[in-house]
Motif scaffolding. Structure first.
Motif, PDB file in Angstrom:
ATOM      1  N   UNK A   1       7.345  11.937   2.665  1.00 17.54           N
ATOM      2  CA  UNK A   1       6.928  10.528   3.117  1.00 17.54           C
ATOM      3  C   UNK A   1       6.097  10.890   4.377  1.00 17.54           C
ATOM      4  N   UNK A   2       6.188  11.884   5.145  1.00 15.86           N
ATOM      5  CA  UNK A   2       5.309  12.243   6.192  1.00 15.86           C
ATOM      6  C   UNK A   2       4.053  12.548   5.859  1.00 15.86           C
ATOM      7  N   UNK A   3       3.966  13.417   4.796  1.00 14.68           N
ATOM      8  CA  UNK A   3       2.900  13.841   4.107  1.00 14.68           C
ATOM      9  C   UNK A   3       1.974  13.046   3.763  1.00 14.68           C
ATOM     10  N   UNK A   4       2.444  11.791   2.972  1.00  8.80           N
ATOM     11  CA  UNK A   4       1.750  10.866   2.244  1.00  8.80           C
ATOM     12  C   UNK A   4       1.096   9.822   3.249  1.00  8.80           C
ATOM     13  N   UNK A   5       2.106   9.344   4.285  1.00  2.00           N
ATOM     14  CA  UNK A   5       1.705   8.557   5.152  1.00  2.00           C
ATOM     15  C   UNK A   5       0.558   9.305   6.335  1.00  2.00           C
ATOM     16  N   UNK A   6       0.841  10.504   6.433  1.00  3.57           N
ATOM     17  CA  UNK A   6      -0.353  11.260   7.140  1.00  3.57           C
ATOM     18  C   UNK A   6      -1.729  11.128   6.582  1.00  3.57           C
ATOM     19  N   UNK A   7      -1.592  11.410   5.335  1.00  2.00           N
ATOM     20  CA  UNK A   7      -2.792  11.432   4.669  1.00  2.00           C
ATOM     21  C   UNK A   7      -3.638   9.914   4.346  1.00  2.00           C
ATOM     22  N   UNK A   8      -2.497   9.059   4.298  1.00  2.00           N
ATOM     23  CA  UNK A   8      -3.117   7.595   4.148  1.00  2.00           C
ATOM     24  C   UNK A   8      -3.785   7.331   5.264  1.00  2.00           C
ATOM     25  N   UNK A   9      -3.191   7.794   6.598  1.00  2.00           N
ATOM     26  CA  UNK A   9      -3.751   7.368   7.881  1.00  2.00           C
ATOM     27  C   UNK A   9      -5.152   8.135   8.156  1.00  2.00           C
ATOM     28  N   UNK A  10      -5.124   9.425   7.847  1.00  2.00           N
ATOM     29  CA  UNK A  10      -6.201  10.173   8.243  1.00  2.00           C
ATOM     30  C   UNK A  10      -7.395  10.041   7.144  1.00  2.00           C
ATOM     31  N   UNK A  11      -7.040   9.492   5.753  1.00  2.00           N
ATOM     32  CA  UNK A  11      -8.211   9.337   4.910  1.00  2.00           C
ATOM     33  C   UNK A  11      -8.321   7.975   4.700  1.00  2.00           C
ATOM     34  N   UNK A  12      -7.731   7.037   5.355  1.00  2.00           N
ATOM     35  CA  UNK A  12      -7.868   5.477   5.256  1.00  2.00           C
ATOM     36  C   UNK A  12      -7.589   5.070   3.943  1.00  2.00           C
ATOM     37  N   UNK A  13      -6.452   5.608   3.273  1.00  2.00           N
ATOM     38  CA  UNK A  13      -5.812   5.302   2.005  1.00  2.00           C
ATOM     39  C   UNK A  13      -5.012   3.864   2.291  1.00  2.00           C
ATOM     40  N   UNK A  14      -5.125   2.862   1.846  1.00  2.00           N
ATOM     41  CA  UNK A  14      -4.563   1.616   1.520  1.00  2.00           C
ATOM     42  C   UNK A  14      -3.059   2.021   1.283  1.00  2.00           C
ATOM     43  N   UNK A  15      -1.971   1.740   1.670  1.00  4.36           N
ATOM     44  CA  UNK A  15      -0.697   2.140   1.130  1.00  4.36           C
ATOM     45  C   UNK A  15      -0.049   0.923   0.619  1.00  4.36           C
ATOM     46  N   UNK A  16       0.179   1.189  -0.656  1.00  8.20           N
ATOM     47  CA  UNK A  16       0.823   0.205  -1.538  1.00  8.20           C
ATOM     48  C   UNK A  16       1.983   0.667  -2.353  1.00  8.20           C
ATOM     49  N   UNK A  17       3.161   0.506  -1.591  1.00 12.61           N
ATOM     50  CA  UNK A  17       4.642   0.741  -2.234  1.00 12.61           C
ATOM     51  C   UNK A  17       4.883  -0.041  -3.322  1.00 12.61           C
ATOM     52  N   UNK A  18       6.086   0.337  -4.003  1.00 15.80           N
ATOM     53  CA  UNK A  18       6.436  -0.432  -5.223  1.00 15.80           C
ATOM     54  C   UNK A  18       7.191  -1.695  -4.727  1.00 15.80           C
ATOM     55  N   UNK A  19       7.710  -1.669  -3.704  1.00 24.04           N
ATOM     56  CA  UNK A  19       8.730  -2.858  -3.462  1.00 24.04           C
ATOM     57  C   UNK A  19       8.385  -3.735  -1.962  1.00 24.04           C
ATOM     58  N   UNK A  20       7.272  -3.654  -1.381  1.00 23.22           N
ATOM     59  CA  UNK A  20       6.826  -4.256  -0.262  1.00 23.22           C
ATOM     60  C   UNK A  20       6.655  -5.716  -0.752  1.00 23.22           C
ATOM     61  N   UNK A  21       7.224  -6.747   0.093  1.00 24.97           N
ATOM     62  CA  UNK A  21       6.843  -8.012  -0.516  1.00 24.97           C
ATOM     63  C   UNK A  21       5.645  -8.478   0.592  1.00 24.97           C
ATOM     64  N   UNK A  22       5.612  -9.614   1.134  1.00 26.42           N
ATOM     65  CA  UNK A  22       4.312 -10.265   1.673  1.00 26.42           C
ATOM     66  C   UNK A  22       3.343  -9.844   0.795  1.00 26.42           C
ATOM     67  N   UNK A  23       2.006  -9.333   1.707  1.00 23.79           N
ATOM     68  CA  UNK A  23       0.814  -8.902   1.143  1.00 23.79           C
ATOM     69  C   UNK A  23       0.866  -7.838   0.258  1.00 23.79           C
ATOM     70  N   UNK A  24       1.971  -6.928   0.331  1.00 22.83           N
ATOM     71  CA  UNK A  24       2.239  -5.983  -0.738  1.00 22.83           C
ATOM     72  C   UNK A  24       1.528  -4.607  -0.251  1.00 22.83           C
TER      73      UNK A  24
END
Length: 297
Positions: free
Chosen positions: A251-274
């Motif tokens: 989780x830390x690795x993927x979140x860190x890369x998402x922040x550093x490389x400006x990857x939009x995070x799209x998990x399987x189960x988030x409601x709202x905008x998703x």
């Protein structure tokens, strides 16, 4: 939404209160939910019942002239003892796909990020008492580590839950029997824009799918996270994580890369905008702007 040359469509089977936060996220204190109530409720948390709110959903990608599905929900008519949200479901998943102009025969690739009950159910349908692939022309990409763990070679998840055996028998084994299963490990490139990557911990073969097209980046994170609370507190696992320390590291690795490389995070189960952007904040992470995909539910 469109990310570079890839169209992203969201199929939501349901979005509702799922489980008490104390049971689902035992490491997250009550204060974490209360202090973030203004934005967690109602899409991610029901404060009246202190229940985590989740979406059961599939992501459809149109990439390189092909149609790719990420996870296939719970499926209809499945015996899932001890799991009321998924037991003998009767939903209109195929109807939702049709509204998005996706016919079963048009699907080229099915990605199972991992082999939990709520990610593989529509892999198959009941055809006169026999489970057969829902998507007859598709290649099903299945993490090899999960296939071993939940398959008969490891006694269906080491015999921990009867639901693991039932899930494998009705949603995975028929894919193998039809010759449509492709097992992979480590990295697997789908096309010029899409790459699968192992992110173990939640299950032995848990994975994420990375999208890179032009200047656009996204990561479809499966069950790496179930709630936005886990962005603020990556050390908080769900109760379903089989290897907690490994899950935190992934989780830390993927979140860190998402922040550093400006990857939009799209998990399987988030409601709202998703989907949400991630930012680094004082040695940890915080939420950036939310993004919305085309929605069918």
């Amino acid at each position: 939404m469109v990310l570079g040359d890839v169209e992203v469509i969201r199929i939501v089977e349901w979005h509702k209160p799922f489980a008490p936060t104390s049971g689902m996220f035992p490491e997250a204190s009550a204060g974490v939910w209360k202090s973030n109530e203004a934005w967690l409720a109602p899409d991610h948390w029901d404060p009246d019942s202190d229940t985590a709110v989740l979406a059961l959903q599939t992501w459809v990608l149109r990439s390189g002239g092909r149609t790719v599905l990420i996870d296939t929900g719970a499926g209809n008519g499945r015996e899932r003892p001890g799991m009321p949200p998924f037991d003998h479901c009767q939903g209109d998943f195929l109807g939702l796909l049709a509204r998005a102009d996706v016919r079963p025969q048009d699907v080229d690739v099915v990605v199972n990020t991992h082999l939990h009950v709520d990610h593989v159910g529509w892999n198959t349908v009941d055809a006169e008492g026999q489970w057969v692939p829902t998507f007859p022309n598709a290649q099903y990409l299945i993490p090899a580590a999960d296939d071993f763990h939940y398959g008969p070679d490891n006694a269906y998840g080491s015999g921990l839950h009867v639901v693991d055996r039932l899930t494998y028998e009705d949603s995975i084994a028929p894919i193998h029997q039809a010759g449509q299963a492709v097992l992979w490990d480590g990295l697997h490139r789908i096309d010029d824009h899409l790459t699968l990557e192992s992110a173990p911990g939640h299950t032995p073969g848990s994975s994420v799918l990375r999208l890179a097209s032009g200047s656009e980046r996204a990561v479809f994170a499966g069950d790496l996270l179930h709630s936005p609370v886990q962005i603020l507190h990556p050390c908080c696992n769900s109760s379903a994580c089989l290897a907690p320390e490994q899950a935190v590291a992934s989780r830390r690795r993927i979140l860190g890369r998402a922040a550093d490389e400006k990857e939009l995070l799209i998990p399987a189960h988030f409601g709202g905008a998703g989907a949400v952007e991630v930012r680094r904040d004082s040695g940890g992470f915080t939420l950036g702007p939310w993004a919305t995909a085309s929605l069918y539910r």
